[in-house]
Design an enzyme around this catalytic site. Structure first.
Site: not given
Length: 544
Positions: A33, A292, A360, A385
């Site tokens: 706005d 708003d 992996n 890990n």
């Protein structure tokens, strides 16, 4: 995302929904706005003039009566009029037709010595549509087409000078009851001229958003003339405008094309705001809507990111994804930067984890088929890990390259999938090179082999973190301080484990010099090839 939300809070942006940070990082169109965002939001009455633009003190009483007796929602226009502080003790309110966004006017019925008067104020076009005459120096003149054009010219001139213009009219009434049907055959009194100057930093804020490749679109219920004036004040040369009336006759397909080149949408109704947002989305844009009021709810809900402010109506703050502590575009620009940082760091984490995990698991599966023993023990896998992913906790606070912040991020699942396959295979290739070197060349078995792969596996995941965190050559991008510290801790721990007292517990042995040299060479080749593939991969993806 939580770390990003914390940083955004420091920039006076409250994150209500963590998941919306992704959308915030992708925003490339901001719909906002005009009042209170681009302008100061402190409306003042500059003057009140008759139909020909001549100052008329008599209008103040009628405007003050209308503003003081209305019981609708609190608004800055009525608040500005009430500052005139005119005595209206002789008048009594009888009835009211509240303002709505369809009629765009507000009517009050007052009485004075059993004489009833309807006072209506609102948008100029709305007021003119219910008037049959106008007042000039106490005389009532018929409002024919010629006079109507003159009044509209006066209105246009004031709008082009930057005034927000509200019209006011009145007529005598026969009873103390008021219906919408009574809003007709009224006498046009004149204009209420309001000023709401631009914020000092409005131009700089728009330019800052532009530098972030975010296009700002003004959506306002104000008239087209002041909307165009505001756009020009913001440095928009020859701004293109679409009005609410034009939207009503425009097809969805045409609108989705027109919105991209349009700077200002003026005289729009609440439902049209939602339509504008969806037109941008249909054109492939990611839209943030800043509102708003109750009239912004539908548009905020439709937008990819809904933004409200701390003093907005409760329902607007409830539906918003973000709430600004200051109604200011500069605050929003800072929030967008932090949102892009969070988006970029989240993408780093996802890309690194998917690539490393895929690689992996593929390597473990392949090694299990080839080797006559376990390539790595469960406790060694868990330790791998832990050591490799411990630095990942600091990715949230990692630095982000300036060029990444210049444009919106894009969530592309195809890119993630392609990355996972390319870098997963790349990681597995070097795993198999390690397997071949250690098993067939050095003839290592079980704990000796497991030690070699443990070192190679952890170190490659640590290095890939620094490689993948940037699209350019990793030596040209500065990592975050915390990331360097945590990665260094993991690196030193990994190197020292084979010679520590924990080695026997973890079934890890000390590697010989020749083996260490071979692993170092494999790591060097891994780093060089990964960086080259990374640069080529992202260049290809950016072209798509």
């Amino acid at each position: 995302m939580s770390a990003g939300a914390k940083r955004m809070m420091k920039k006076k942006v409250i994150v209500k929904k963590l998941s919306s940070i992704f959308n915030f990082g992708e925003v490339d169109v901001l719909c906002t706005d005009k009042t209170g965002t681009i302008t100061e939001g402190i409306i003042q009455v500059k003057d009140m003039v008759n139909a020909y633009g001549t100052p008329d003190e008599r209008l103040k009483k009628w405007a003050y009566l209308n503003a003081s007796f209305q019981n609708g929602f609190n608004n800055p226009i009525d608040n500005a009029i009430l500052k005139l502080n005119i005595s209206v003790d002789d008048y009594k309110k009888e009835d009211e037709i509240p303002y709505d966004f369809i009629r765009k006017r507000l009517s009050i019925l007052v009485s004075d010595n059993n004489k009833f008067t309807i006072i209506t104020k609102g948008a100029v076009s709305s007021i003119l549509s219910i008037c049959k005459g106008f007042q000039d120096d106490g005389n009532v003149i018929e409002l024919n087409d010629v006079e109507r054009n003159k009044i509209e010219t006066v209105f246009k001139n004031y709008g082009e000078q930057g005034y927000r213009v509200i019209a006011i009219c009145k007529k005598e009434h026969v009873s103390g009851l008021l219906k919408k049907e009574d809003e007709k055959d009224m006498i046009f009194l004149g204009f209420i001229l309001l000023i709401d100057p631009l914020k000092e930093d409005a131009f700089d804020s728009i330019e800052k958003l532009k530098s972030l490749n975010v296009t700002t679109k003004i959506i306002t219920g104000d008239n087209r003339y002041i909307a165009l004036y505001t756009a020009k004040q913001l440095g928009i040369v020859s701004p293109k405008i679409i009005t609410g009336a034009e939207l009503n006759i425009m097809s969805p397909e045409a609108l989705s094309i027109q919105v991209l080149d349009t700077n200002v949408f003026a005289e729009v109704e609440p439902h049209q705001k939602e339509r504008i947002v969806r037109a941008f989305q249909k054109s492939g844009r990611v839209v943030a809507y800043m509102g708003d009021g109750i009239n912004d709810i539908a548009a905020m809900h439709a937008a990819d990111t809904g933004i409200s402010v701390n003093d907005a109506v409760d329902v607007a703050k409830e539906i918003a994804d973000f709430v600004l502590l200051e109604k200011n575009l500069s605050v929003l620009a800072d929030g967008i930067i932090e949102g892009r940082k969070s988006f970029a760091n989240c993408m780093k984490y996802i890309l690194i984890n998917t690539g490393a995990t895929f690689g992996n698991m593929f390597s473990v599966a392949g090694a299990s088929l080839i080797l006559p023993f376990l390539p790595m023990l469960p406790k060694q896998i868990l330790l791998t890990n832990f050591l490799s992913e411990f630095p990942y906790l600091s990715v949230a606070s990692d630095n982000v390259d300036a060029e990444v912040l210049e444009k919106p991020g894009k969530w592309k699942i195809k890119t993630i999938r392609s990355f996972m396959i390319v870098f997963g295979i790349h990681s597995s290739v070097f795993d198999f090179i390690t397997f071949y070197t250690m098993y067939y060349y050095f003839k290592l078995t079980e704990s000796n082999f497991q030690t070699a792969w443990f070192l190679e596996s952890v170190l490659t995941e640590l290095f890939i973190l620094f490689i993948i965190r940037t699209k350019k050559t990793f030596l040209r991008s500065k990592p975050g301080k915390t990331l360097i510290i945590t990665s260094s801790l993991s690196f030193v721990t990994t190197i020292l484990l084979p010679v520590s007292s924990f080695a026997s517990v973890l079934s890890i042995n000390t590697a010989h010099f020749q083996q260490v040299r071979a692993i170092a060479l494999i790591l060097l080749l891994y780093i060089i090839t990964a960086d080259i593939i990374k640069v080529l991969f992202f260049k290809y993806q950016d072209k798509r």
